[in-house]
Design an enzyme around this catalytic site. Structure first.
Site, mmCIF file in Angstrom:
data_model
loop_
_atom_site.group_PDB
_atom_site.id
_atom_site.type_symbol
_atom_site.label_atom_id
_atom_site.label_comp_id
_atom_site.label_asym_id
_atom_site.label_seq_id
_atom_site.Cartn_x
_atom_site.Cartn_y
_atom_site.Cartn_z
ATOM 1 N N ASP A 24 -16.596 -14.802 -15.886
ATOM 2 C CA ASP A 24 -15.638 -15.972 -15.630
ATOM 3 C C ASP A 24 -15.419 -15.982 -14.146
ATOM 4 O O ASP A 24 -15.416 -14.884 -13.371
ATOM 5 C CB ASP A 24 -14.284 -15.385 -15.995
ATOM 6 C CG ASP A 24 -13.207 -16.504 -16.564
ATOM 7 O OD1 ASP A 24 -13.151 -17.461 -15.920
ATOM 8 O OD2 ASP A 24 -12.855 -16.336 -17.495
ATOM 9 N N ASP A 62 -13.772 -21.539 -14.258
ATOM 10 C CA ASP A 62 -12.101 -21.796 -14.247
ATOM 11 C C ASP A 62 -11.700 -23.110 -13.375
ATOM 12 O O ASP A 62 -12.133 -23.294 -12.519
ATOM 13 C CB ASP A 62 -11.650 -20.398 -13.408
ATOM 14 C CG ASP A 62 -9.901 -20.569 -13.659
ATOM 15 O OD1 ASP A 62 -9.786 -20.168 -15.003
ATOM 16 O OD2 ASP A 62 -9.270 -20.740 -12.702
ATOM 17 N N GLU A 115 -14.491 -24.756 -17.469
ATOM 18 C CA GLU A 115 -13.057 -24.897 -18.156
ATOM 19 C C GLU A 115 -12.277 -26.102 -17.169
ATOM 20 O O GLU A 115 -12.437 -26.209 -15.876
ATOM 21 C CB GLU A 115 -12.218 -23.747 -17.901
ATOM 22 C CG GLU A 115 -11.064 -23.830 -18.855
ATOM 23 C CD GLU A 115 -9.887 -23.253 -17.878
ATOM 24 O OE1 GLU A 115 -8.676 -23.426 -18.354
ATOM 25 O OE2 GLU A 115 -10.108 -23.540 -16.577
ATOM 26 N N HIS A 150 -7.061 -17.131 -24.174
ATOM 27 C CA HIS A 150 -6.159 -16.538 -23.318
ATOM 28 C C HIS A 150 -4.907 -17.278 -22.783
ATOM 29 O O HIS A 150 -4.012 -16.740 -22.463
ATOM 30 C CB HIS A 150 -6.907 -15.390 -22.488
ATOM 31 C CG HIS A 150 -7.308 -16.260 -21.352
ATOM 32 N ND1 HIS A 150 -8.356 -16.981 -21.428
ATOM 33 C CD2 HIS A 150 -6.731 -16.577 -20.086
ATOM 34 C CE1 HIS A 150 -8.416 -17.638 -20.297
ATOM 35 N NE2 HIS A 150 -7.540 -17.405 -19.353
ATOM 36 N N ASP A 151 -4.961 -18.673 -23.060
ATOM 37 C CA ASP A 151 -3.954 -19.468 -22.366
ATOM 38 C C ASP A 151 -3.080 -20.218 -23.493
ATOM 39 O O ASP A 151 -2.288 -21.007 -23.154
ATOM 40 C CB ASP A 151 -4.658 -20.496 -21.551
ATOM 41 C CG ASP A 151 -5.278 -19.883 -20.341
ATOM 42 O OD1 ASP A 151 -4.744 -18.881 -19.828
ATOM 43 O OD2 ASP A 151 -6.308 -20.584 -19.777
#
Ligand code: NOJ
Length: 602
Positions: A157, A259, A312, A383-384
């Site tokens: 990430d 990200d 993302e 995870h969000d």
């Protein structure tokens, strides 16, 4: 009035944005006044306008990452090897055989770099150092070797929109405003009345600017007040980023999840934003230099290695994202799209029963956008977001078939497919008891904001609890032992109470478990490449509560039938095929609640 607005209206970005604002309509219905009033909008669309994409017919180029099943690990919550209550690299290492047995090809690690953890690692203090909680660089090297030894790949990430305010670059900027590092970040003078340079709000319920009296300037942060936005307009900063990414690639990692990558270019002048949910977002969500930076990243890093990238982002629709993933444009391989996570009118904080007919519409619209130049991803949890499974089910009896339905969808549609840790077990909604259990900066800030607006503690808690990102960050449920086998210590975040019944060890033993269904579905995708590369054709698309489609190419033809509802459904069509995998084991006369079956037709 500008003359090219009708052309601009054809841009996917224009259409998706007008749609979000409730202002999309045919060109002939716009009055001159409306066109005029949209002038700032046209300016932004013009800055990123691209030739319209014409779908490219022809066979797909075969690539390892197109066939891959990726698995997201949230390191803090995956497996703790040393009893400090926090997951770590050696814990992940101990589960590599589990991942291999599941059929995982790509392991994606959420950030493991040195960080003050204001946003659990998405605030990086040192890009080349492993967080002490997770272990050492030697542990990382061993993990990477272990992943490769099992024929899997590892992607990191990478947070390139911002760093921690504790990053040496930011610290150097604070200490010496004449240092070159000052311009690595985005600084402005405040307004004459002492207020911030503009009215932007961060994603985490605060103004997007910090004031630094020692410099008498403000620095921009789109996320928490410890996540300082980098100034991508500075070429030296970009060089440092490429260097660092190549350093990780040279170490042997196989790619990156990038990200909020669509936020790296901001509109010049950083003008005030329109008041809204995230005030200011229109000024950076699809900035004027985004494509230029992505192409440079590709040229200077990604194309030099056999890498895979998944971008993302936030605030962009599926059609706009295509502009970043066309192979011919040489930017990213893929991006995530999250617009199916909630149905219109709902957010992650809403408690409602998700109607899967909406998901079907979304899938029908997006599957067709995959072509020889453009590749999709499939994702339902991360995870969000709260667990998808909890949104689509109400009664306990629905959980297992609904989880299997999602598994079958993911393994039979077009796109690189992503599983989030615990999804394969049917992990779900955590009953938080009190706001003091929240660990997520977004949730904590939101809770405080609601209190400041006059909500009672109970009201604020009830609002935040269903949507806090702690929902999916709750530790993995490995066994029915204490703390679900996640740690021998005190877990950093509470587990779901249901680990005594929902856990990997018990599901391993049960041939009909969700875990074993995931394994079987993944294995079908691996054995039958038509499920990866074949054409997607809907069957009986008008039929409510029913979703049917075929995947077909020269090697075979497969058929998927799904009952999208919680009640029995008559089949709208009978296909003669061999049942390869069914969520109820066998197929019967009518489709049972959430039943999902995969057949081979030839
Ligand atoms: C997206 C990440 O997924 C999220 O967890 C994080 O808070 C923001 N980006 C900011 O880095």
């Amino acid at each position: 009035m500008r003359s090219n607005w009708k052309e601009l209206l054809k841009q996917p970005f224009a259409q998706e944005n007008l749609m979000m604002m409730g202002k999309l309509k045919p060109a002939e219905e716009f009055t001159p006044e409306e066109v005029e009033a949209l002038e700032p909008f046209w300016k932004r669309v013009e800055a990123t306008a691209l030739p319209l994409h014409v779908p490219v017919k022809g066979p797909y180029e075969r690539k390892w990452w197109k066939e891959a099943v990726a698995y997201q690990i949230y390191p803090m919550s995956f497996c703790d090897s040393n009893g400090d209550g926090i997951g770590d690299l050696n814990g992940i290492y101990s589960k590599l055989d589990y991942l291999k047995a599941l059929g995982v090809d790509i392991v994606w690690l959420s950030p493991i770099y040195d960080s003050p953890n204001d946003d659990n690692g998405y605030d990086i203090r040192d890009y080349r150092k492993i967080h002490a909680d997770y272990g050492t660089m030697e542990d990382f090297d061993r993990l990477l070797e272990g992943v490769h030894a099992r024929g899997m790949k590892l992607i990191m990430d990478m947070v390139l929109n911002h760093t921690s305010d504790e990053h040496p670059w930011f610290q150097a900027a604070l200490k010496d405003p004449t240092s070159k590092y000052k311009d690595y970040y985005i600084w402005r003078k405040g307004k004459a009345d002492g207020t911030p340079p503009n009215n932007w709000q961060s994603f985490f319920s605060e103004p997007a600017w910090n004031y630094y009296p020692e410099l008498d300037e403000w620095a921009l942060h789109l996320f928490s007040r410890k996540q300082m936005d980098l100034n991508w307009e500075n070429p030296e900063l970009r060089e440092e980023v490429y260097d660092m990414l190549n350093w990780w690639m040279d170490k042997g990692v196989d790619g990156f999840r990038l990200d909020v990558i669509n936020l790296i270019s901001k509109f010049e002048g950083l003008p005030d934003g329109e008041e809204g949910f995230i005030t200011g977002i229109e000024n950076y969500v699809y900035g004027p230099h985004l494509h230029e930076y992505l192409q440079e990243l590709n040229r200077r890093v990604f194309s030099l290695h056999d890498s895979y990238t998944v971008g993302e982002g936030c605030g962009l629709g599926a059609a706009t994202q295509v502009s970043m993933t066309l192979a011919s444009r040489k930017e990213l391989n893929t991006t995530f799209c999250f617009s199916h996570f909630d149905t219109p009118g709902h957010s992650k904080y809403s408690t409602y029963r998700y109607d899967l007919n909406y998901l079907k519409d979304y899938i029908m619209k997006t599957q067709g956008t995959q072509d020889a130049d453009n590749w999709l991803t499939l994702v339902f949890e991360n995870h969000d977001q709260p667990r998808f499974l909890s949104k689509i089910t109400r009664e306990p009896g629905e959980i297992e078939p609904a989880a299997k339905l999602v598994a079958l969808l993911e393994m039979t549609l077009c796109g690189t497919t992503f599983i989030y840790e615990g999804q394969e077990l049917g992990m779900r909604f955590v009953e938080f008891k009190h706001a003091s259990e929240f660990r997520d900066v977004e949730a904590i800030n939101m809770y405080k904001k609601l209190l400041s607006e006059g909500k009672t503690e109970e009201e604020a808690f009830r609002f935040v609890a269903p949507g806090t990102r702690d929902q999916t960050r709750a530790p993995m449920q490995w066994t029915s032992d204490a703390n679900g086998g996640f740690t021998t210590g005190t877990p950093w975040l509470r587990l779901n109470d249901n680990f005594d019944t929902v856990n990997a060890a018990d599901e391993e033993k049960d041939p009909d478990s969700i875990l074993n269904f995931y394994r079987a579905a993944i294995s079908q995708r691996k054995q039958n490449k038509t499920l990866v590369y074949g054409d997607f054709v809907p069957v009986c698309p008008e039929q409510k509560d029913f979703f049917g489609y075929t995947r077909e190419d020269a090697d075979g033809k497969y058929y998927v039938e799904i009952n999208l509802s919680a009640h029995e459904l008559e089949r709208p069509v009978e296909m003669n095929g061999t049942l390869l995998l069914g969520s109820y084991g066998t197929a019967e006369k009518a489709l049972r609640p959430f039943e999902a079956n995969l057949y081979r037709l030839r």
